[in-house]
Enzyme design. Sequence first.
Site, PDB file in Angstrom:
ATOM      1  N   GLN A  50      21.540 -13.579   0.972  1.00 30.91           N
ATOM      2  CA  GLN A  50      20.415 -13.654   0.709  1.00 30.91           C
ATOM      3  C   GLN A  50      19.272 -12.592   1.408  1.00 30.91           C
ATOM      4  O   GLN A  50      18.288 -11.860   0.979  1.00 30.91           O
ATOM      5  CB  GLN A  50      19.784 -14.844   1.640  1.00 30.91           C
ATOM      6  CG  GLN A  50      20.130 -16.559   0.622  1.00 30.91           C
ATOM      7  CD  GLN A  50      20.420 -17.211   1.391  1.00 30.91           C
ATOM      8  OE1 GLN A  50      20.628 -17.591   2.175  1.00 30.91           O
ATOM      9  NE2 GLN A  50      18.616 -17.970   0.233  1.00 30.91           N
ATOM     10  N   CYS A  98      16.612 -23.870  -2.027  1.00 31.24           N
ATOM     11  CA  CYS A  98      17.069 -22.452  -1.983  1.00 31.24           C
ATOM     12  C   CYS A  98      16.217 -20.842  -1.315  1.00 31.24           C
ATOM     13  O   CYS A  98      15.114 -20.954  -2.423  1.00 31.24           O
ATOM     14  CB  CYS A  98      18.442 -21.681  -2.640  1.00 31.24           C
ATOM     15  SG  CYS A  98      18.747 -19.930  -2.767  1.00 31.24           S
ATOM     16  N   LEU A  99      16.260 -20.428  -0.653  1.00 31.02           N
ATOM     17  CA  LEU A  99      15.078 -19.367  -0.302  1.00 31.02           C
ATOM     18  C   LEU A  99      15.143 -18.384  -1.643  1.00 31.02           C
ATOM     19  O   LEU A  99      13.898 -18.030  -1.363  1.00 31.02           O
ATOM     20  CB  LEU A  99      15.321 -18.801   0.921  1.00 31.02           C
ATOM     21  CG  LEU A  99      15.229 -19.985   2.495  1.00 31.02           C
ATOM     22  CD1 LEU A  99      15.771 -18.677   4.020  1.00 31.02           C
ATOM     23  CD2 LEU A  99      14.015 -20.397   2.269  1.00 31.02           C
ATOM     24  N   HIS A 140      26.536 -25.497   1.651  1.00 31.84           N
ATOM     25  CA  HIS A 140      25.849 -24.550   0.314  1.00 31.84           C
ATOM     26  C   HIS A 140      25.611 -23.192   1.240  1.00 31.84           C
ATOM     27  O   HIS A 140      25.571 -22.098   0.293  1.00 31.84           O
ATOM     28  CB  HIS A 140      24.456 -25.275   0.982  1.00 31.84           C
ATOM     29  CG  HIS A 140      23.052 -24.119   0.243  1.00 31.84           C
ATOM     30  ND1 HIS A 140      22.216 -24.924  -0.648  1.00 31.84           N
ATOM     31  CD2 HIS A 140      22.783 -22.802   1.037  1.00 31.84           C
ATOM     32  CE1 HIS A 140      21.313 -24.021  -1.143  1.00 31.84           C
ATOM     33  NE2 HIS A 140      21.550 -22.938  -0.574  1.00 31.84           N
ATOM     34  N   HIS A 144      26.848 -19.009  -0.508  1.00 33.45           N
ATOM     35  CA  HIS A 144      26.618 -17.640  -1.026  1.00 33.45           C
ATOM     36  C   HIS A 144      27.692 -16.809  -0.371  1.00 33.45           C
ATOM     37  O   HIS A 144      27.519 -15.775  -1.307  1.00 33.45           O
ATOM     38  CB  HIS A 144      24.887 -17.783   0.317  1.00 33.45           C
ATOM     39  CG  HIS A 144      24.067 -18.401  -0.402  1.00 33.45           C
ATOM     40  ND1 HIS A 144      24.099 -17.986  -1.294  1.00 33.45           N
ATOM     41  CD2 HIS A 144      23.503 -19.396  -0.049  1.00 33.45           C
ATOM     42  CE1 HIS A 144      22.418 -18.602  -1.780  1.00 33.45           C
ATOM     43  NE2 HIS A 144      22.306 -19.898  -0.560  1.00 33.45           N
TER      44      HIS A 144
END
Length: 189
Positions: A50, A98-99, A140, A144
């Site tokens: 991310q 989610c960011l 979660h 990623h």
Amino acid sequence: MIYPITAYGDPVLKEPAQDIPKDYPELKELVEDMYATMYHAHGVGLAAPQISKGIRLFVIDSEPMMDDEDKGKGVKKAFINPEIVEEDGEEWGFEEGCLSIPGVREVVYRPERIVIRYFDEEWNEHEDTYDGMTARVIQHEYDHVEGILFTDYLSGLKKRLIKNKLAKISKGEVDADYKMRFPEMSKKR
């Protein structure tokens, strides 16, 4: 250092991340920067993909997700080269966000308990069991580093309903109160 959050549509979010070698430069600083970035964006977890780093690292702080009876039972921890070795228990649904996908929230079903093997910042190996909300946050973020987004769990109908929102996010047409890096904007340079 506060990193920009990599937006939906960037290939780094869909690729399995690489293991981190023990001599990875400035790993402790990166972990601290990831916490700072996560808190700045009001998140409870952040994975290295991310912030456009394709490595197997994520940080969590599940305390804000705890309900009144579980206050003080949240977990703040970094997970290096994690591997979920077991998932069990009843699958339960919860609305996740989610960011990297601001403004999109959907119900995702996950097992209630996990066992995860990982290293901490001192390269000590751990194998721990988590359940409830902390297990969900870990699952979660673990997704990623596996190249999986929460939207991948949605039905075909739900995916079609959010398709335009996702396309707008990848083009930078989204309001977020934190700095983001958009794949469509990167291509234009």
